[in-house]
Design an enzyme around this catalytic site. Structure first.
Site, PDB file in Angstrom:
ATOM      1  CE  LYS A 194       4.734   0.494   2.340  1.00  0.00           C
ATOM      2  NZ  LYS A 194       3.444   1.087   2.414  1.00  0.00           N
ATOM      3  CD  GLU A 213      -2.714   0.752  -0.100  1.00  0.00           C
ATOM      4  OE1 GLU A 213      -2.579   1.682  -0.917  1.00  0.00           O
ATOM      5  OE2 GLU A 213      -3.374  -0.259  -0.330  1.00  0.00           O
ATOM      6  CB  CYS A 237       5.008   3.612   7.260  1.00  0.00           C
ATOM      7  SG  CYS A 237       3.518   2.646   7.099  1.00  0.00           S
TER       8      CYS A 237
HETATM    9  C1  UDX Z   1      -0.777  -1.237   8.209  1.00  0.00           C
HETATM   10  C2  UDX Z   1       0.062  -2.376   7.721  1.00  0.00           C
HETATM   11  O1  UDX Z   1      -0.515  -3.557   8.019  1.00  0.00           O
HETATM   12  C3  UDX Z   1       1.463  -2.193   8.161  1.00  0.00           C
HETATM   13  O2  UDX Z   1       2.297  -3.239   7.786  1.00  0.00           O
HETATM   14  C4  UDX Z   1       1.889  -0.975   7.483  1.00  0.00           C
HETATM   15  O3  UDX Z   1       3.255  -0.800   7.529  1.00  0.00           O
HETATM   16  C5  UDX Z   1       1.154   0.151   8.161  1.00  0.00           C
HETATM   17  O4  UDX Z   1      -0.163  -0.017   7.917  1.00  0.00           O
HETATM   18  P1  UDX Z   1      -2.388  -0.294   9.882  1.00  0.00           P
HETATM   19  O5  UDX Z   1      -3.578  -0.606   9.064  1.00  0.00           O
HETATM   20  O6  UDX Z   1      -1.921   1.121   9.919  1.00  0.00           O
HETATM   21  O7  UDX Z   1      -1.173  -1.233   9.450  1.00  0.00           O
HETATM   22  O8  UDX Z   1      -2.436  -0.879  11.313  1.00  0.00           O
HETATM   23  P2  UDX Z   1      -3.605  -0.854  12.356  1.00  0.00           P
HETATM   24  O9  UDX Z   1      -4.419   0.366  12.194  1.00  0.00           O
HETATM   25  O10 UDX Z   1      -2.959  -1.177  13.650  1.00  0.00           O
HETATM   26  O11 UDX Z   1      -4.533  -2.076  11.899  1.00  0.00           O
HETATM   27  C6  UDX Z   1      -4.225  -3.407  12.006  1.00  0.00           C
HETATM   28  C7  UDX Z   1      -5.464  -4.165  12.503  1.00  0.00           C
HETATM   29  O12 UDX Z   1      -5.213  -5.570  12.454  1.00  0.00           O
HETATM   30  C8  UDX Z   1      -5.876  -3.840  13.925  1.00  0.00           C
HETATM   31  O13 UDX Z   1      -7.202  -3.352  13.938  1.00  0.00           O
HETATM   32  C9  UDX Z   1      -5.765  -5.182  14.651  1.00  0.00           C
HETATM   33  O14 UDX Z   1      -6.767  -5.372  15.626  1.00  0.00           O
HETATM   34  C10 UDX Z   1      -5.909  -6.185  13.522  1.00  0.00           C
HETATM   35  N1  UDX Z   1      -5.331  -7.496  13.807  1.00  0.00           N
HETATM   36  C11 UDX Z   1      -4.064  -7.608  14.260  1.00  0.00           C
HETATM   37  C12 UDX Z   1      -6.099  -8.634  13.590  1.00  0.00           C
HETATM   38  O15 UDX Z   1      -7.263  -8.539  13.192  1.00  0.00           O
HETATM   39  N2  UDX Z   1      -5.530  -9.859  13.813  1.00  0.00           N
HETATM   40  C13 UDX Z   1      -4.275  -9.999  14.295  1.00  0.00           C
HETATM   41  O16 UDX Z   1      -3.810 -11.134  14.484  1.00  0.00           O
HETATM   42  C14 UDX Z   1      -3.515  -8.824  14.512  1.00  0.00           C
HETATM   43  C1  UDX Z   2       3.795   7.125   4.330  1.00  0.00           C
HETATM   44  C2  UDX Z   2       4.008   7.062   2.801  1.00  0.00           C
HETATM   45  O1  UDX Z   2       3.894   8.380   2.247  1.00  0.00           O
HETATM   46  C3  UDX Z   2       3.007   6.131   2.156  1.00  0.00           C
HETATM   47  O2  UDX Z   2       3.246   6.001   0.777  1.00  0.00           O
HETATM   48  C4  UDX Z   2       3.120   4.781   2.845  1.00  0.00           C
HETATM   49  O3  UDX Z   2       2.188   3.867   2.313  1.00  0.00           O
HETATM   50  C5  UDX Z   2       2.906   4.905   4.334  1.00  0.00           C
HETATM   51  O4  UDX Z   2       3.847   5.825   4.876  1.00  0.00           O
HETATM   52  P1  UDX Z   2       2.157   8.421   5.953  1.00  0.00           P
HETATM   53  O5  UDX Z   2       3.093   7.995   7.031  1.00  0.00           O
HETATM   54  O6  UDX Z   2       0.712   8.192   6.131  1.00  0.00           O
HETATM   55  O7  UDX Z   2       2.547   7.732   4.561  1.00  0.00           O
HETATM   56  O8  UDX Z   2       2.339  10.021   5.714  1.00  0.00           O
HETATM   57  P2  UDX Z   2       3.376  10.934   4.943  1.00  0.00           P
HETATM   58  O9  UDX Z   2       2.600  11.959   4.249  1.00  0.00           O
HETATM   59  O10 UDX Z   2       4.323  10.153   4.143  1.00  0.00           O
HETATM   60  O11 UDX Z   2       4.132  11.690   6.126  1.00  0.00           O
HETATM   61  C6  UDX Z   2       5.007  11.019   7.010  1.00  0.00           C
HETATM   62  C7  UDX Z   2       5.639  11.983   7.970  1.00  0.00           C
HETATM   63  O12 UDX Z   2       6.578  12.808   7.298  1.00  0.00           O
HETATM   64  C8  UDX Z   2       4.667  12.946   8.646  1.00  0.00           C
HETATM   65  O13 UDX Z   2       4.998  13.101   9.993  1.00  0.00           O
HETATM   66  C9  UDX Z   2       4.855  14.232   7.895  1.00  0.00           C
HETATM   67  O14 UDX Z   2       4.516  15.355   8.657  1.00  0.00           O
HETATM   68  C10 UDX Z   2       6.320  14.176   7.572  1.00  0.00           C
HETATM   69  N1  UDX Z   2       6.708  14.970   6.410  1.00  0.00           N
HETATM   70  C11 UDX Z   2       6.248  14.648   5.170  1.00  0.00           C
HETATM   71  C12 UDX Z   2       7.564  16.063   6.553  1.00  0.00           C
HETATM   72  O15 UDX Z   2       7.981  16.368   7.659  1.00  0.00           O
HETATM   73  N2  UDX Z   2       7.921  16.786   5.451  1.00  0.00           N
HETATM   74  C13 UDX Z   2       7.472  16.471   4.201  1.00  0.00           C
HETATM   75  O16 UDX Z   2       7.853  17.173   3.249  1.00  0.00           O
HETATM   76  C14 UDX Z   2       6.608  15.367   4.061  1.00  0.00           C
END
Ligand code: UDX
Ligand code: UDX
Length: 464
Positions: A222, A162, A278
């Protein structure tokens, strides 16, 4: 192969929005999102669609449209796996907090649990899609578990990382730069499985933006994408410190540099440090993988991105202490923003947490306002660090739902998240109600220096 039923394990920031968009765009496919967290599933099913557990602009409308038509949220994981032709794994993969690889490697225990559950339940062939970000070659581990514990069922493993960013998740899903699908390109079954996933995205993504690769390239791409993005932020943040010493302005430098089409203008915004679930996790994971192959120089190169980011957060906090005459003990510091970026209620790895922790160690009193983050979340974030007894966090930190109350009688105001609404506050009124000299620290380069200095603020901004 036509997919009729999709199951997604993990109803989080990735699984929820991604499945909502697939369901909206593919009305003929039934999409069931399952999660072990009952509270989260109940919130996704809340009658009032505004109460879904994840705040993303535009998401509640999509969920409202597709829910109970072909989008379902459930805790009955077995039955959703049983029905599905295609299963997305979208559970979290936090950094390991114990044992080998502690503090670096991704903890794959939830992924493994999912694989074992699929193997136990599945009675017919399945395509399993890795949506979570995973170390390279996880697909092999998944396949081993599935093939050796399943009951003669055939599995195809795809990697479909993603790239959505929080706050713009819906936009990123609707109009992605690219969709990446990795699979077993050497076999007919592998190609068929990849095509099945290509067909889903083809409902709305132009063919030339859907890339197919071998599964290892997809997994590594990724990690690489996130490492490159984070590296840009650390690079500009490194320059911000130099700007502060030399009289250059980091915004001007970023603009001049970014106009070079080879460099590009995005992701050059200097800040108090990147956060989010991430960047740090994926880079640490990359460092760990490089080390495990004995590639010390590669590992050190990427680790520096994290070191720079930690320095940036600390430097911001230290500057507050130094500027406030070398002590913040008993002083009230107002925080505007707690989320790791604007337009999200997510606080994972937010710079604000670490700045607060540092200032609390210096005995400051912190009062916080964030338009989307709850008091419960703020305390959970601070308690998680285990820096001091939980009661002390509650004694010294206050969360209010009004920015003016937060700033009233404070020694300093610090901007930690770039919420648009902070620009439009009545800054004159804020100034009048603060202790003097009234210090304002802009960790996001959100406010205009000249106007704030005219009001009377002692103004400090990252990179100028
Ligand atoms: C995701 C991706 O999975 C992660 O690898 C990526 O780098 C960041 O985004 P995200 O969706 O942000 O994670 O995580 P989170 O909001 O914590 O959601 C994960 C969900 O999985 C939780 O709601 C948790 O309850 C669920 N879960 C976890 C299950 O249903 N089964 C499990 O065994 C573990
Ligand atoms: C990131 C990646 O962009 C996305 O592609 C991946 O799937 C998940 O991780 P996210 O963490 O949701 O997404 O947000 P992003 O917009 O990338 O920002 C990450 C952090 O960097 C934030 O704290 C943001 O404030 C900071 N940031 C971003 C800066 O400080 N300066 C910038 O110019 C851009």
């Amino acid at each position: 192969m036509r997919i009729k039923n999709i199951c997604c394990i993990g109803a989080g920031y990735v699984g929820g929005p991604t499945m909502a968009v697939i369901a909206q765009k593919c009305p003929e496919i039934n999409v069931t999102v399952v999660d072990i967290n009952e509270k989260r599933i109940a919130a996704w099913n809340d009658q009032n669609v505004k109460n879904i557990p994840i705040y993303e602009p535009g998401l509640s409308q999509i969920v409202g449209e597709a829910r109970d038509r072909n989008l379902y949220f459930s805790t009955d994981i077995d039955s959703a796996i049983d029905k599905a032709d295609m299963i997305f794994i979208s559970v979290n993969t936090p950094t390991k907090t114990y044992g080998i690889g502690k503090g670096m490697a991704a903890d794959l225990k939830y992924i493994e649990l999912c694989a074992r559950q699929i193997a136990r339940v599945a009675k017919d062939d399945k395509i399993v899609v890795e949506k979570s970000t995973l170390p390279v070659r996880t697909a092999q581990a998944l396949k081993n578990i599935l093939d050796n514990t399943g009951n003669g069922v055939n599995y195809q493993i795809l990697s479909n990382p993603e790239f959505l960013a929080e706050g713009t998740a819906v936009e990123d899903l609707m109009d992605p730069d690219r969709v990446l699908i990795g699979g077993d390109i050497d076999t007919e079954e592998g190609k068929e499985a990849m095509q099945a996933l290509v067909d889903i995205y083809s409902h709305w993504v132009p063919a030339e933006r859907i890339l197919t690769t071998n599964v290892w390239s997809s997994e590594l791409s990724k990690l690489t994408a996130n490492a490159f993005l984070a590296q840009r932020v650390s690079s500009i943040n490194a320059m911000s410190e130099l700007c502060e010493k030399t009289g250059a302005d980091v915004n001007e430098v970023a603009k001049a540099v970014g106009m070079d089409s080879r460099i590009g203008s995005k992701f050059l915004k200097s800040s108090v440090g990147f956060g989010g679930s991430c960047f740090q996790k994926d880079i640490l994971n990359l460092v760990y993988i490089a080390k495990s192959f004995g590639l010390e120089e590669v590992a050190d190169y990427w680790e520096q991105v994290i070191i720079m980011n930690d320095h940036q957060k600390k430097r911001f906090a230290v500057n507050i202490v130094k500027t406030l005459f070398n002590t913040v003990s008993g002083k009230k510091i107002a925080f505007l923003g707690w989320a790791f970026k604007k337009d999200t209620n997510d606080t994972r790895e937010s710079a604000a947490i670490y700045v607060a922790d540092y200032l609390l160690n210096e005995q400051a009193e912190i009062v916080i306002y964030d338009p989307k983050v709850t008091e419960e979340q703020v305390f959970a974030d601070l308690d998680y660090l285990s820096s001091r007894p939980e009661e002390e966090n509650r004694k010294r930190v206050t969360v209010l739902n009004n920015p003016y109350d937060v700033c009233k009688d404070s020694h300093a105001v610090a901007i930690l998240t770039e919420w648009d609404e902070f620009e439009d506050l009545d800054w004159k009124a804020i100034y009048n109600n603060m202790l003097k000299p009234a210090f304002l620290f802009d960790g996001r380069r959100l406010l205009e220096r000249k106007k704030k200095e005219e009001i009377g603020f002692e103004f400090y901004a990252i990179g100028s």
